[in-house]
Design an enzyme around this catalytic site. Structure first.
Site, PDB file in Angstrom:
ATOM      1  N   PRO A  85      54.802  -1.213  32.501  1.00 28.74           N
ATOM      2  CA  PRO A  85      55.037  -0.793  31.110  1.00 28.74           C
ATOM      3  C   PRO A  85      56.464  -0.280  30.924  1.00 28.74           C
ATOM      4  O   PRO A  85      56.954   0.499  31.723  1.00 28.74           O
ATOM      5  CB  PRO A  85      54.041   0.346  30.898  1.00 28.74           C
ATOM      6  CG  PRO A  85      53.180   0.413  32.092  1.00 28.74           C
ATOM      7  CD  PRO A  85      53.818  -0.394  33.178  1.00 28.74           C
ATOM      8  N   GLU A  86      57.130  -0.758  29.886  1.00 23.83           N
ATOM      9  CA  GLU A  86      58.456  -0.255  29.522  1.00 23.83           C
ATOM     10  C   GLU A  86      58.318   0.547  28.227  1.00 23.83           C
ATOM     11  O   GLU A  86      57.212   0.792  27.762  1.00 23.83           O
ATOM     12  CB  GLU A  86      59.439  -1.425  29.361  1.00 23.83           C
ATOM     13  CG  GLU A  86      59.630  -2.209  30.674  1.00 23.83           C
ATOM     14  CD  GLU A  86      60.681  -3.312  30.545  1.00 23.83           C
ATOM     15  OE1 GLU A  86      61.602  -3.161  29.730  1.00 23.83           O
ATOM     16  OE2 GLU A  86      60.554  -4.307  31.257  1.00 23.83           O
TER      17      GLU A  86
END
Ligand SMILES: [Zn+2]
Length: 273
Positions: free
Chosen positions: A2-3
């Site tokens: 996840p960014e």
């Protein structure tokens, strides 16, 4: 992994479930995350009410009454999922918070690179994890001049400068590549060769691209889901990332992949200079 857009999406999906609700009980099934889970610290959340959910770079900050903040980082494969009370337990559900009003928040993380910490609000910014973070991509201080300054003496590739969490906090490989594709700059360019104009183009593109990704609820390749277990849809809008050998969306060229360090970079050889 996840960014920032995925983490922001998780925050948004958690708010309707958690705000105004009181933690009745916490349960730690597995303490071995990136840093060991402090069960006693987690127990301090009992009886506290959630009033705000925010984000610092890729850290999720759940603010509760009595000036405590419950911090999460999702690592590689972490998910925060909202479930009805007593929904069947799954493997890798490591932490559970039961709410007085019903419902449970679960932290699920097969690879266990995530972390969770409970801290007092006044020392939040002193946490080693948060202290060294660079500016947020949505911060007005992220200007072309800011970026230009950091690139002058840098022998590094521009893609790696964008990944440096002490310069800009929250970008990962997917969005660093996509930002450069939209800015028309090759990821392999030496940062010191960037012109001031190009630095401004990149700085402008960063929040635009992230905003767009948030609108599509982030990018899901495999693991990532929001609190309602929904996938993101931005993968359909990626221009270069993971598109090696496929046609550029802007010209007839084929997307190329090149290794920088141990991570791939992707670009269009015609559109990116
Ligand atoms: Zn192209």
């Amino acid at each position: 992994m996840p960014e920032l857009p995925e983490v922001e999406t998780v925050c948004r999906s958690l708010r309707p479930h958690l705000i105004g609700k009181t933690i009745a009980r916490t349960e730690v099934v597995e303490t071995r995350l990136r840093i060991p889970v402090d069960e006693a610290a987690l127990a301090r959340l009992v009886g506290k009410t959630v009033f705000e959910i925010g984000r610092a770079a890729k850290y999720i900050l759940i603010s509760v009454t009595d000036d405590l903040v419950w911090v999460f980082h999702l690592g590689m494969s972490g998910k925060l999922i909202w479930l009805e009370s007593d929904a069947p337990r799954r493997k890798h559900d490591h932490i559970v918070a039961h709410f007085a009003e019903g419902g449970e928040l679960r932290y699920h993380d097969p690879r266990r690179f995530g972390l969770t910490i409970v801290t007092r609000r006044e020392i939040l910014q002193e946490l080693p994890q948060l202290r060294l973070l660079g500016i947020d991509p949505f911060d007005a201080d992220l200007t072309g001049d800011y970026l230009y300054r950091f690139t002058r003496s840098s022998e590094r590739r521009i893609r790696d400068v964008l990944l440096d969490q002490q310069i800009i906090a929250g970008l990962g490989n997917i969005y660093a590549n996509e930002i450069l594709a939209r800015a028309g700059i090759k990821p392999t360019r030496r940062a010191c060769c960037l012109t001031r104009k190009q630095a401004h183009t990149i700085a402008r593109t960063i929040p635009e691209l992230l905003q767009q990704a948030i609108r599509w609820c982030g990018t899901s390749f495999s693991d990532y889901r929001d609190a309602d277990d929904k996938r993101g849809e931005f993968q359909a809008h990626l221009r270069v990332y993971d598109r090696e050998g496929r046609k550029c969306r802007k010209c007839p060229s084929l997307i190329k992949r090149v290794a920088i360090g141990n991570r791939s970079a992707f670009y269009c050889p015609s559109c990116q200079k």
